[in-house]
Design an enzyme around this catalytic site. Structure first.
Site, mmCIF file in Angstrom:
data_model
loop_
_atom_site.group_PDB
_atom_site.id
_atom_site.type_symbol
_atom_site.label_atom_id
_atom_site.label_comp_id
_atom_site.label_asym_id
_atom_site.label_seq_id
_atom_site.Cartn_x
_atom_site.Cartn_y
_atom_site.Cartn_z
ATOM 1 N N ASP A 31 0.807 -1.222 0.000
ATOM 2 C CA ASP A 31 0.000 0.000 0.000
ATOM 3 C C ASP A 31 0.838 1.269 0.000
ATOM 4 O OD1 ASP A 31 -2.589 1.223 0.024
ATOM 5 O OD2 ASP A 31 -2.353 1.657 2.152
ATOM 6 N N SER A 63 -6.656 5.268 -0.291
ATOM 7 C CA SER A 63 -6.988 3.977 -0.881
ATOM 8 C C SER A 63 -8.475 3.704 -0.701
ATOM 9 C CB SER A 63 -6.178 2.859 -0.204
ATOM 10 O OG SER A 63 -4.796 3.111 -0.302
ATOM 11 N N GLN A 104 -5.381 -1.867 -7.069
ATOM 12 C CA GLN A 104 -5.969 -0.938 -6.105
ATOM 13 C C GLN A 104 -6.630 0.223 -6.831
ATOM 14 O OE1 GLN A 104 -3.855 2.195 -3.468
ATOM 15 N NE2 GLN A 104 -4.028 0.420 -2.132
#
Length: 294
Positions: A207, A231, A281
């Site tokens: 991430d 995110s 993502q």
């Protein structure tokens, strides 16, 4: 093992407070919200604690629902959705202040033999040892300011070596704008052999740079472009065993952005070129003046 990595491993050692209920905490940092990779990693640890040891996670699908509050613990509730002969499914909900901040579905699979191929080819990039550290790149990009030097002097759990430009570098030099972002990373210590730990640490690191990949495609940078981001959802597939204490190339790209959202895809390759992990993502990207730089 430096202090930052020791603290991360401690954060991943969740406290079990009831059957299928676990409690995690955040680092003692003055930040506005919990790092998404931390929540995903802790949720995966919670799920793994409820699964037989002969099954390893092969995929996860997660949604970031609300910002996490670093000042209070996070409660992880694990729902045992299914225990089949070959596959096990878990649903994990992270809760703070009585509300869900994150949800994940994770699937575990026993080892089975089957057909095998790899069409993905690892990009040709410099060896990680030939590249400067993240701290060195940031000092060069932003200047040797006292506050920056203090922040960069802190130990980091992950050693990251950027092949492409940092978002700050592309912000200052538009010729460096690119929809691709390749980063070598590893945890610089000899870690235990537990395969789930290495997967969890890859989830944590996954991430860090995906939203940056969307910013890099537009020459935007945090704190310099009136841009805010977060995110939204995160999916990972784990293809083969790997070690997070050995170099992994995180080859990322942003194929699309629009409507205040951006998509990023990533592939983690071992140093020998084997595809170990695939990542996708979607993130939120907002520019305060309403004009998106491209």
């Amino acid at each position: 093992m430096n202090s930052a990595l020791k603290e991360l491993l401690d954060l991943l050692d969740l406290e079990q407070i009831e059957l299928d209920i676990f409690r995690g905490r955040s680092p003692e940092e003055r930040i506005q919200r919990v790092f998404g990779g931390q929540v995903a990693a802790q949720a995966l640890v919670a799920a793994g604690r409820t699964v037989p040891g002969d099954r390893m996670v092969h995929s996860l699908h997660a949604y970031f629902i609300r910002p996490g509050d670093p000042a209070v613990p996070i409660i992880y509730n694990v729902d045992r959705v299914r225990d089949g002969r070959s596959f096990t499914t878990r649903r994990i909900t992270a809760i703070q202040h009585g509300k869900a901040i994150f949800s994940m579905s994770a699937s575990f699979h026993i080892h089975e033999e089957g057909v095998s191929h790899q069409a993905a080819v690892m990009p040709a990039v410099p060896e990680p040892e030939t590249l400067p550290t993240f701290q060195q790149r940031m000092l060069t990009a932003l200047g040797d300011e006292p506050a920056l030097r203090e922040w960069l002097s802190r130990p980091r759990p992950v050693d990251s070596r950027y092949v492409n430009a940092l978002p700050w570098e592309a912000y200052r030099d538009p010729s460096l704008i690119s929809p691709e972002n390749h980063v070598w990373f590893r945890y610089d210590a000899d870690l235990p052999d537990d395969p789930l730990l290495h997967i969890v640490l890859a989830a944590y690191a996954s991430d860090f740079t995906l939203v940056d990949t969307v910013l890099l495609a537009h020459g935007m940078a945090w704190g310099a472009s009136n841009v805010t981001g977060a995110s939204l959802d995160h999916a990972m597939w784990f293809h083969r065993p790997f070690r997070a204490d050995e170099w992994l190339l995180y080859a990322q790209e942003s194929p699309w952005s629009g409507n205040a959202r951006g998509l990023a895809r990533g592939q983690m390759f071992t140093a020998s070129g084997q595809l170990a992990v695939s990542v996708v993502q979607e993130c939120m990207i907002r520019v305060s003046d309403g004009v998106t730089k491209s």
